[in-house]
Design an enzyme around this catalytic site. Structure first.
Site, PDB file in Angstrom:
ATOM      1  N   CYS A 139       4.306 -13.338 -10.975  1.00 51.08           N
ATOM      2  CA  CYS A 139       4.675 -12.155 -11.764  1.00 51.08           C
ATOM      3  C   CYS A 139       4.057 -12.190 -13.167  1.00 51.08           C
ATOM      4  O   CYS A 139       4.437 -13.029 -13.989  1.00 51.08           O
ATOM      5  CB  CYS A 139       6.201 -12.083 -11.844  1.00 51.08           C
ATOM      6  SG  CYS A 139       6.839 -10.858 -12.999  1.00 51.08           S
ATOM      7  N   CYS A 197       6.546 -11.543 -16.012  1.00 48.69           N
ATOM      8  CA  CYS A 197       7.407 -12.727 -16.163  1.00 48.69           C
ATOM      9  C   CYS A 197       6.726 -13.768 -17.050  1.00 48.69           C
ATOM     10  O   CYS A 197       7.363 -14.381 -17.909  1.00 48.69           O
ATOM     11  CB  CYS A 197       7.725 -13.350 -14.807  1.00 48.69           C
ATOM     12  SG  CYS A 197       8.608 -12.261 -13.664  1.00 48.69           S
TER      13      CYS A 197
END
Length: 110
Positions: free
Chosen positions: A34, A37
């Site tokens: 991600c 993230c």
């Protein structure tokens, strides 16, 4: 460099580390693939360092630990959830900047 104040949790340790915590807990539901993230990771680490006395910060990898995300209806990452007294009290889905992260935590915990 990751903060040593961030606790890595798993499905097996979730209840003990988060729901049984005496402190409020911010959980970062994350994934290694991600991009957003990865962008907020330094902000999460900084928050953990700044608020260590008043807030426990945890990370949970959704790919390695599918039970907890399913239990809390996680559909995308990053998802940040705040818990206090064993109860879920707030959720934020998506990346945010440092000021937004501080506001999210402060609005809920102040």
């Amino acid at each position: 460099m990751a903060s040593d104040k961030v606790t890595i949790v798993s499905d097996a340790s979730f209840d003990h580390e988060i729901l049984a915590s005496d402190l409020p807990v911010l959980v970062d539901f994350t994934a290694t693939w991600c991009g957003p993230c990865k962008r907020i990771a330094p902000l999460i680490d900084s928050l953990a360092d700044k608020r260590a006395a008043s807030l426990k910060v945890c990370k949970l990898d959704i790919d390695s630990n599918p039970r907890s995300p399913s239990k809390f209806g996680i559909r995308g990452v990053p998802t940040l959830m705040l818990f206090h007294g064993g109860k879920h009290i707030a959720t934020h889905v998506g990346a945010l900047n440092g000021a937004q992260l501080d506001d999210f935590v402060n609005q809920v915990l102040s």
